[in-house]
Write a protein that holds these residues in place. Structure first.
Motif, PDB file in Angstrom:
ATOM      1  N   UNK A 144       8.527  -1.225   3.450  1.00 40.66           N
ATOM      2  CA  UNK A 144       7.378  -1.857   2.806  1.00 40.66           C
ATOM      3  C   UNK A 144       7.750  -3.209   2.210  1.00 40.66           C
ATOM      4  N   UNK A 145       8.982  -3.354   1.717  1.00 35.91           N
ATOM      5  CA  UNK A 145       9.403  -4.611   1.113  1.00 35.91           C
ATOM      6  C   UNK A 145       9.405  -5.765   2.120  1.00 35.91           C
ATOM      7  N   UNK A 146       9.535  -5.444   3.401  1.00 36.71           N
ATOM      8  CA  UNK A 146       9.577  -6.475   4.440  1.00 36.71           C
ATOM      9  C   UNK A 146       8.201  -6.764   5.037  1.00 36.71           C
ATOM     10  N   UNK A 147       7.166  -6.050   4.580  1.00 34.35           N
ATOM     11  CA  UNK A 147       5.817  -6.311   5.083  1.00 34.35           C
ATOM     12  C   UNK A 147       5.367  -7.704   4.667  1.00 34.35           C
ATOM     13  N   UNK A 148       4.559  -8.363   5.485  1.00 36.78           N
ATOM     14  CA  UNK A 148       3.986  -9.650   5.068  1.00 36.78           C
ATOM     15  C   UNK A 148       3.175  -9.495   3.782  1.00 36.78           C
ATOM     16  N   UNK A 149       3.093 -10.564   3.020  1.00 37.01           N
ATOM     17  CA  UNK A 149       2.438 -10.512   1.710  1.00 37.01           C
ATOM     18  C   UNK A 149       1.021  -9.953   1.806  1.00 37.01           C
ATOM     19  N   UNK A 150       0.206 -10.483   2.724  1.00 32.66           N
ATOM     20  CA  UNK A 150      -1.191 -10.058   2.829  1.00 32.66           C
ATOM     21  C   UNK A 150      -1.298  -8.589   3.192  1.00 32.66           C
ATOM     22  N   UNK A 151      -0.372  -8.090   4.027  1.00 33.89           N
ATOM     23  CA  UNK A 151      -0.369  -6.677   4.389  1.00 33.89           C
ATOM     24  C   UNK A 151      -0.087  -5.811   3.163  1.00 33.89           C
ATOM     25  N   UNK A 152       0.880  -6.228   2.340  1.00 34.97           N
ATOM     26  CA  UNK A 152       1.181  -5.460   1.127  1.00 34.97           C
ATOM     27  C   UNK A 152      -0.024  -5.428   0.191  1.00 34.97           C
ATOM     28  N   UNK A 153      -0.677  -6.552   0.034  1.00 38.00           N
ATOM     29  CA  UNK A 153      -1.853  -6.632  -0.833  1.00 38.00           C
ATOM     30  C   UNK A 153      -2.939  -5.669  -0.367  1.00 38.00           C
ATOM     31  N   UNK A 154      -3.274  -5.693   0.913  1.00 38.48           N
ATOM     32  CA  UNK A 154      -4.334  -4.832   1.445  1.00 38.48           C
ATOM     33  C   UNK A 154      -3.988  -3.356   1.326  1.00 38.48           C
ATOM     34  N   UNK A 155      -2.740  -3.014   1.652  1.00 37.90           N
ATOM     35  CA  UNK A 155      -2.328  -1.613   1.583  1.00 37.90           C
ATOM     36  C   UNK A 155      -2.374  -1.094   0.151  1.00 37.90           C
ATOM     37  N   UNK A 156      -1.877  -1.871  -0.794  1.00 41.54           N
ATOM     38  CA  UNK A 156      -1.837  -1.418  -2.186  1.00 41.54           C
ATOM     39  C   UNK A 156      -3.241  -1.186  -2.741  1.00 41.54           C
ATOM     40  N   UNK A 157      -4.154  -2.077  -2.427  1.00 42.82           N
ATOM     41  CA  UNK A 157      -5.531  -1.890  -2.893  1.00 42.82           C
ATOM     42  C   UNK A 157      -6.125  -0.629  -2.284  1.00 42.82           C
ATOM     43  N   UNK A 158      -5.880  -0.416  -0.986  1.00 43.67           N
ATOM     44  CA  UNK A 158      -6.418   0.759  -0.309  1.00 43.67           C
ATOM     45  C   UNK A 158      -5.807   2.049  -0.840  1.00 43.67           C
ATOM     46  N   UNK A 159      -4.476   2.099  -0.946  1.00 44.52           N
ATOM     47  CA  UNK A 159      -3.810   3.326  -1.380  1.00 44.52           C
ATOM     48  C   UNK A 159      -4.218   3.705  -2.798  1.00 44.52           C
ATOM     49  N   UNK A 160      -4.225   2.729  -3.706  1.00 49.74           N
ATOM     50  CA  UNK A 160      -4.607   3.042  -5.091  1.00 49.74           C
ATOM     51  C   UNK A 160      -6.058   3.501  -5.174  1.00 49.74           C
ATOM     52  N   UNK A 161      -6.904   2.973  -4.308  1.00 51.07           N
ATOM     53  CA  UNK A 161      -8.306   3.414  -4.282  1.00 51.07           C
ATOM     54  C   UNK A 161      -8.401   4.878  -3.856  1.00 51.07           C
ATOM     55  N   UNK A 162      -7.649   5.259  -2.835  1.00 46.58           N
ATOM     56  CA  UNK A 162      -7.719   6.629  -2.322  1.00 46.58           C
ATOM     57  C   UNK A 162      -6.884   7.614  -3.138  1.00 46.58           C
ATOM     58  N   UNK A 163      -6.121   7.125  -4.094  1.00 42.38           N
ATOM     59  CA  UNK A 163      -5.428   8.037  -5.016  1.00 42.38           C
ATOM     60  C   UNK A 163      -6.351   8.531  -6.118  1.00 42.38           C
ATOM     61  N   UNK A 164      -7.521   7.931  -6.246  1.00 46.49           N
ATOM     62  CA  UNK A 164      -8.490   8.394  -7.240  1.00 46.49           C
ATOM     63  C   UNK A 164      -8.950   9.812  -6.890  1.00 46.49           C
TER      64      UNK A 164
END
Length: 382
Positions: A271-291
């Motif tokens: 995950x640390x090597x993912x492009x910046x925009x990919x990390x941003x999108x994934x984090x928003x999505x994952x935190x949303x679905x952790x609700x």
């Protein structure tokens, strides 16, 4: 060793390399010559990530020339986050959540440091934060804007340890860490980036996560975990797996439900090597679905190939809160397939694409890809 005449104090959340650079240039040295001429070290630190702070005697020598205690200097190192963000004892190899610099000689090939232009603009003395080395930092917790991982003007990675080198008679102040080392333009003049409307709609859980981390509170209270590292370990696993081959259907659902696009990346890419925009999108999505854990997440992955096998390779140990859900709900036994079903599915896919993959066949049949491969071997033996 004699103490230097000018010894600036570390700032709040300052990164070790940021403070060392300020210490060096305030005393008239370039950072690389500072290591050899003042601290008395050989060239090993020139080609390494000094923020890891795992070099024998390094902090002690810095303390002697600066008057700053080794305890205070240790707090500037990435190693101070052990037990809070990551659990590795060694900082030699890649570390979970820590952005790599890709150091080669004096060049940093990876975009391992991000920054907020508004923070730099407001700083009385510009410096770089320790939290800006973490892969889950893509938004500024203070200003809410999207962070930058390169110079707006020349696109170069951030390497403030080279600020001032080759300036010659240029008038741009070479003591300012906010100046791009490459084009010598102010980093704080970069445009302030905001989230798109589709991302903004679902960003509240992620923003709450960042605020909680900055304040030292539980980062995802819904999970009822006593230690944040337990949450971060699970978040790291989920974030990485969402970009894998088995999550194609999940990514399609996320796009349909939220408008958040997540691209497929190589499974062996951390995950640390993912492009910046990919990390941003994934984090928003994952935190949303952790609700409402685990209900929203289970609805997302229901009847997809995102099963327990998605977590079995190269993921390390799962934290209990994630492991219980994965093995209880994502470990369904594959349904029985007839030879006729398999061959019919193959013929159907061959008409659309002669070079179809086994994953496509598994998705069509609604079974695990491993089961399909095993059944095909048995069919060929008949």
């Amino acid at each position: 060793m004699k103490i230097l005449p000018i010894h600036p104090r570390p700032r709040h959340d300052e990164l070790l390399s940021s403070w060392i650079t300020r210490l060096a240039i305030e005393n008239g040295f370039y950072p690389y010559s500072f290591f050899t001429k003042v601290v008395g070290l050989k060239g090993e630190l020139i080609v390494k990530d000094v923020d890891r702070g795992n070099f024998t005697g390094f902090l002690e020598r810095l303390s002697q020339v600066s008057g700053v205690s080794t305890e205070e200097l240790s707090n500037l190192c990435i190693s101070s986050l052990q037990g809070e963000v990551f659990s590795h004892e060694s900082l030699v190899a890649c570390v979970r959540w820590v952005l790599p610099l890709g150091c080669h000689k004096k060049i940093k090939r990876s975009k391992g440091i991000v920054y907020c232009p508004l923070c730099l603009k407001e700083d009385e003395v510009r410096y770089f934060r320790k939290s800006w080395r973490l892969a889950f930092m893509t938004l500024c917790e203070k200003h809410g804007c999207v962070l930058w991982d390169h110079c707006y003007y020349c696109k170069a990675s951030i390497n403030y340890q080279r600020v001032g080198i080759r300036t010659g008679e240029y008038e741009i102040p070479n003591k300012d860490l906010g100046i791009c080392f490459n084009c010598r333009k102010p980093l704080w003049e970069a445009p302030v980036k905001t989230l798109s409307l589709s991302l903004e709609r679902f960003s509240s859980p992620y923003r709450n996560f960042l605020s909680a981390y900055a304040s030292g509170n539980p980062i995802v209270p819904e999970l009822n975990q006593p230690l944040n590292i337990q949450v971060l370990n699970g978040l790291w696993l989920l974030s990485g797996r969402l970009a894998g081959e088995r999550a194609i259907e999940v990514r399609e659902r996320i796009l349909k439900e939220t408008g958040i696009a997540i691209s497929s990346l190589k499974q062996n890419c951390s995950f640390e090597a993912f492009p910046f925009r990919q990390r941003l999108n994934i984090l928003i999505a994952v935190l949303y679905y952790l609700q409402d854990w685990p209900n929203k997440f289970l609805d997302l992955v229901k009847n997809t190939t995102f099963t327990v096998s998605s977590f079995k390779k190269g993921t390390g140990e799962m934290p209990f809160w994630l492991r219980t859900v994965v093995y209880e709900h994502l470990n369904a036994k594959p349904r029985a397939m007839s030879d006729e079903e398999i061959m019919t599915g193959i013929k159907y896919l061959q008409k659309k694409n002669p070079s179809f993959s086994m994953s496509e066949l598994a998705r069509l049949l609604g079974v695990d890809v491993g089961g399909v491969i095993l059944r095909l071997k048995n069919i060929k033996r008949k």
